[in-house]
Enzyme design. Sequence first.
Site, PDB file in Angstrom:
ATOM      1  CD  GLU B  51      -1.607  -2.424   2.208  1.00  0.00           C
ATOM      2  OE1 GLU B  51      -0.842  -2.510   2.025  1.00  0.00           O
ATOM      3  OE2 GLU B  51      -3.162  -2.690   1.787  1.00  0.00           O
ATOM      4  CG  PHE B 113      -9.073  -9.892  11.101  1.00  0.00           C
ATOM      5  CD1 PHE B 113      -8.172  -9.883  12.180  1.00  0.00           C
ATOM      6  CD2 PHE B 113      -9.935  -9.546  10.111  1.00  0.00           C
ATOM      7  CE1 PHE B 113      -7.304  -9.972  10.940  1.00  0.00           C
ATOM      8  CE2 PHE B 113      -9.115  -9.816   8.665  1.00  0.00           C
ATOM      9  CZ  PHE B 113      -7.857 -10.413   9.349  1.00  0.00           C
ATOM     10  CD  GLN B 114      -7.273  -7.406   7.951  1.00  0.00           C
ATOM     11  OE1 GLN B 114      -8.226  -7.155   6.976  1.00  0.00           O
ATOM     12  NE2 GLN B 114      -6.087  -7.380   6.928  1.00  0.00           N
ATOM     13  CE  LYS B 163     -17.347  -6.488   4.313  1.00  0.00           C
ATOM     14  NZ  LYS B 163     -17.245  -7.121   2.647  1.00  0.00           N
ATOM     15  CG  MET B 468      22.905  12.905   3.702  1.00  0.00           C
ATOM     16  SD  MET B 468      23.334  13.494   2.313  1.00  0.00           S
ATOM     17  CE  MET B 468      22.609  14.695   1.893  1.00  0.00           C
TER      18      MET B 468
END
Lengths: 171, 554
Positions: B51, B113-114, B163, B468
């Site tokens: 993602e 969940f999630q 959802k 760097m």
Amino acid sequence: MRQDQFILGVIVSNHFGVLTRVSGLFSRRGYNIDSLNVSETEDPKFSRMTIIVTGDDYIKNQIVKQLSKLRDVKKVELLPADATVLREHMLIKLDIKGHSISEITEAANIFRAKVIDFNADSVTIEMTGESSKLDAFIDYAKTFGIIELCRAGALAVKRGPGALNGEYNED
Amino acid sequence: MLLTGAEIIIETLIEQGCDTVFGYPGGFVLNIYDELYKNSDRIKHIITAHEQGAAHAADGYARATGKVGVVIATSGPGVTNLVTGIATAFLDSTPIVAITGNVPLSMLGRDSFQEVDSTGITMPITKHNYIVKDVKDLASIIREAFVVAKSGRPGPVLVDVPKDIQLAKCEFEPVGMLEAEPKRKVSDNFLSKCAALINASERPYIYCGGGVIAADASEEIKALSLKLGAPIGLSIMGLSSIPRDFPNWLGMMGMHGRYSSTKANYEADLIIALGVRFSDRATGDKNKFKRDAKIIHIDIDPAELNKNIDSTISSAGDIKNAVGRLLPLIEDKDRTPWQRRIDELRADEEKYAPQNVGRLTPQKIIAALQNCTSKDTIVVTDVGQHQMWTAQNYKLYKPRTLLTSGGLGTMGFGMGAAIGASVAKGKAQTVLVTGDGSFGMNLTELATAVSQNLPLRIVIMNNGVLGMVRQWQTLFFGKRYSNTTLNRKTDFVRLAKAFGAAGVRITDESELDSAMKKAFQTDGPVVIDCIIDMDENVYPMIPAGGSIEDIILN
């Protein structure tokens, strides 16, 4: 009010999450909130916040501009300390064992406070006023013993007929 | 018509001008993905490997096109993986809309969940975010999200859609694409004050940032520069706003800016700052930066005025409009001495150019790269030394041709952003200049580039170290190279081949040009692994919080 404090009147959308957005902005930019009060206005679509902040002119300027950028903030105004009516509200429960009730009611009268609950061991007093007055009463009340103290943040409106003005002028 | 929430999401995305979305499916966006499947002829979806890559791709797409980029992710880890991408877009003011799924309303707040608090997590890194709690609000919220993302100072917006809202039905009426809110304009009074300061100035310096690109104000600023005889210095975000061959171009100023640009800025008596926020990387020591010079500051965001630097006068408004209206107020004035001084500084700068005879240097790699690209080629960078070498040396001619994470400094930005830009530009070649450290962060997106067969050229400046940070350790930490010497055995050529991409290694200057040319003739993505010395440093350098007096030239 201390010299380094200022008062913000803020009109915001009245829905969930707005308080988090406002308080989150203060914390992530490192500004200190001394007190914050929020409640619905006469129009249920909006809430009004009164926020007392400690900071210099730079912080004052940034807070107004950063708050103005929040989508849910509709109006922000810095309220002038010398032309604003500022009130705080407090409930204080005192231990009165070993004291006479008249002693405490007399003190409450002097401070224009109200006794709102009372029994043999304790008394609860309601008080409204400027912060300094509340501070003075709290100081005095220590001679009795404070069981608990509940103090609301300041409420503020400007003196005179005008309402909160959120017009931003950058020039 | 009666539509489900998921259908409404697709319809409003298309209605608001979105033809490509980047994302990754998951449990709580299944309904949205089902609609993407059914509407694949109307809206293209690019699936990334992670993602974070999708968020950077939406960002890269937006930077390359000026349009709003869109990313879709599922709840929980889908959202947390977006966070770096959203923050990157926030710091660089890129318009993106993130649509995320969430658990059903009844499951919210139960550590389902999630489940994470998506709006809570992204609140400080979005212009605004929404959680949709009634399907009747869905279309208007998505429309508003696009308007917020592209209005004023652009930025990311997140819309969290539980959802059950995706499943619920409601009436939908198309409204057409909504325009950005009208930009505020500076006042005539302010412009006459600007003109007075400018007309009195002997040594004006124009300083442009990313806001110039967002405002599409390059032409007006070039006209102002010519009229004033004023050089133009740039922040890294503004680097592509002024073409390299413009006579008054001085290039990047600041920590790793060009000597002439930084020095001229310190010698100016007036700094005209347009679309900048005076980042600490550009200004260094704020007091020395300001000195007794006058500063005019114009930016679309009022909160940027007097935030980092106190300006003499400042106003919030559209730069294109402001500079266009300012031009007729400017008087002709001879500034030959100042122009001579600028020429001197330019000549001085040549003396400090790195010599590096006989080895493969970053400067030579950039030059070879330049030979293979056109003025339209989009160059994307990651973050670190290679980013600065690219910013210093790659010649840019058109706005939106350099995509780089200037504000957040996100290592790993490059692969996703380059994919987004490449998808936006179709068959035109897109270049990513990266380092072995940055590339290592999101190299899984090579899989995406291969699956889309993108003409992406990935130039790795491979020094085997986190260059760097190593440079700072060299200069300020007594050469104690804590955890910057990687000792990895990754073979990027074979890695490219394992992903299905082409790969080539360049170790010697003699093979550079031909190998680079050959790589650019490859169809599909190609990794060009350039081996450079681990002790190549980026110069000039002004240490953090320093000034021109502290500049390290070589």
